[in-house]
Design an enzyme around this catalytic site. Structure first.
Site, PDB file in Angstrom:
ATOM      1  N   LYS A 158       3.078  -3.434 -20.673  1.00  0.00           N
ATOM      2  CA  LYS A 158       2.018  -3.525 -21.641  1.00  0.00           C
ATOM      3  C   LYS A 158       2.463  -4.924 -22.495  1.00  0.00           C
ATOM      4  O   LYS A 158       1.789  -5.496 -22.824  1.00  0.00           O
ATOM      5  CB  LYS A 158       1.819  -2.436 -22.562  1.00  0.00           C
ATOM      6  CG  LYS A 158       0.963  -1.335 -21.718  1.00  0.00           C
ATOM      7  CD  LYS A 158       0.848  -0.068 -22.767  1.00  0.00           C
ATOM      8  CE  LYS A 158      -0.006   0.965 -21.630  1.00  0.00           C
ATOM      9  NZ  LYS A 158      -0.154   2.359 -22.043  1.00  0.00           N
TER      10      LYS A 158
ATOM     11  N   GLU B 125       6.055   9.204 -12.655  1.00  0.00           N
ATOM     12  CA  GLU B 125       6.491   8.971 -14.127  1.00  0.00           C
ATOM     13  C   GLU B 125       7.520   9.999 -14.781  1.00  0.00           C
ATOM     14  O   GLU B 125       8.208   9.426 -15.546  1.00  0.00           O
ATOM     15  CB  GLU B 125       5.139   9.261 -14.822  1.00  0.00           C
ATOM     16  CG  GLU B 125       3.910   8.168 -14.988  1.00  0.00           C
ATOM     17  CD  GLU B 125       3.082   8.455 -15.817  1.00  0.00           C
ATOM     18  OE1 GLU B 125       3.142   8.122 -17.090  1.00  0.00           O
ATOM     19  OE2 GLU B 125       2.057   8.754 -15.518  1.00  0.00           O
TER      20      GLU B 125
ATOM     21  N   HIS C 278      -8.779  11.315   8.939  1.00  0.00           N
ATOM     22  CA  HIS C 278      -9.451  10.326   9.474  1.00  0.00           C
ATOM     23  C   HIS C 278      -8.721   8.950   9.725  1.00  0.00           C
ATOM     24  O   HIS C 278      -9.274   7.946  10.169  1.00  0.00           O
ATOM     25  CB  HIS C 278     -10.920   9.973   9.134  1.00  0.00           C
ATOM     26  CG  HIS C 278     -11.776  11.255   8.933  1.00  0.00           C
ATOM     27  ND1 HIS C 278     -12.540  11.395  10.260  1.00  0.00           N
ATOM     28  CD2 HIS C 278     -11.960  12.190   8.118  1.00  0.00           C
ATOM     29  CE1 HIS C 278     -13.052  12.830   9.901  1.00  0.00           C
ATOM     30  NE2 HIS C 278     -12.791  13.087   8.774  1.00  0.00           N
TER      31      HIS C 278
END
Ligand code: F6R
Length: 352
Positions: free
Chosen positions: A343, A233, A249
């Site tokens: 948005k 950001e 893993h």
């Protein structure tokens, strides 16, 4: 460039560096504000669900991690529209949204409320504050006018303070310790501290035109995520994070197969656990293996008396580094045009 105040100001046009300097004061001010809450409902609660997105969700993550290690009740963070089916009567839903207008957070809190949960809203206002107040919830307000991600001290500690007021956990002493630790660190990390002595400026330099892969164990996993999202950001740059031990893993395998990654990616390993403990051994093994693979891991040593102080140590180094990286890339850290655009597009697509 990073040691030239005029060059910093020319890129950091809304002065995010100045806002970041207020982190210790945010911690103190909002821990106290949260603790002053006179809750409408003191439980006892059976579980705590944090609902939040983006920068506000980092505040929720910090609070949830702290709570999970201390309070004898289940807690989880959700970054979804839906609340999990278990969240109903007896659940405390902590909705953290700086603006108070984030649709996922509002939808999640409303869904749990409908099933009988109690809502604690941590926000600067917006629809969340209005709705929670009108429907019997509790509200803690944080100061308005900041970017949500720049209000982390407010959001995390208002939440922890309010939880203490509701009888869930006790954070007051830890908050003061974190604030004092960050105050000491600020002098080393801030813009006046020259690059030769400034670990955040050095880290930004190491990441310039590279991709950060940030790894953190236990409580430092939150700081790893925070660093990657701050690079996203503030510097508008790609970054990746992963939790130790899980990455041992799977992801670790990829570092050994393809030499291209050595030039492209910089592993940043947050180190905060004592040597000889399982997580401490994993942090050190990560660094050793990265070096053996020919990589140049950056070790960020997180110091502090408590896990919360170490987490905020790593967060502060990473936050400053993300701002210096933004300056090196010539990108103003404050505006997040892509998020605003998203948005707007959402609104279009919802109209059909
Ligand atoms: C902007 C930022 C975003 C927001 C997110 C949710 O600085 O960090 O990630 O936090 O879009 O909005 P709020 O925090 O208002 O619920």
């Amino acid at each position: 460039m990073l040691d030239d105040p005029a060059a910093l100001r020319a890129v950091d046009r809304s002065d995010m560096l100045h806002v970041l300097a207020s982190l210790p004061e945010q911690v103190r001010q909002s821990a106290q504000a949260g603790a002053r809450l006179q809750p409408r409902n003191r439980g006892p609660f059976k579980a705590v669900l944090f609902a939040a997105m983006g920068g506000s969700a980092m505040g929720a993550d910090v609070a949830a991690d702290w709570l999970a290690r201390r309070a004898p009740l289940p807690c989880a963070v959700t970054r979804e529209y839906d609340a999990p089916a278990w969240a109903g009567a007896g659940t405390l839903v902590v909705a953290v949204s700086y603006s108070g207008n984030t649709e996922e957070t509002l939808a999640c809190a409303r869904a749990a409320k409908q099933r009988g949960a109690h809502v604690l809203a941590v926000t600067s206002g917006g629809e969340l504050a209005t709705w929670a107040e009108a429907t019997g919830g509790d509200v803690v307000r944080v100061p308005a006018g900041l970017q949500p991600r720049a209000a982390l001290g407010h959001l995390a500690f208002a939440t922890l303070g309010a939880l203490e007021a509701m009888g869930v956990g006790t954070v007051a002493k830890d908050a003061e310790g974190v604030a004092a630790h960050l105050e000491r660190l600020r002098a080393q990390l801030g813009p006046e501290s020259k690059e030769a002595q400034n670990p955040s400026k050095q880290l930004a330099r190491a990441l310039h035109r590279k991709v950060a892969f940030v790894y953190g164990a236990g409580p430092l996993a939150v700081a790893a995520r925070r660093f990657a999202t701050q690079v996203n950001e503030n510097a508008k740059d790609l970054a990746h994070w992963g939790p130790i031990p899980e990455v041992h893993h799977n992801e670790l395998s990829a570092w050994f197969a393809d030499p291209r990654f050595r030039d492209l990616a910089v592993p940043v390993v947050l180190q905060g656990e004592a040597a000889g403990t399982p997580l401490g051994a994993r942090e050190r093994a990560t660094v050793a293996l990265m070096k053996e693979a020919g990589g140049k891991p950056w070790v960020l040593e997180a110091k502090g008396d408590t896990a919360l102080a170490r987490t905020f140590h790593a967060i502060y180094v990473g936050d400053y580094a993300s701002l210096y990286l933004a300056v090196l890339l010539g990108r103003d850290p404050t505006p997040v045009d892509a998020i605003v655009k998203l948005k707007q597009r959402m609104a279009e697509f919802r109209r059909g």
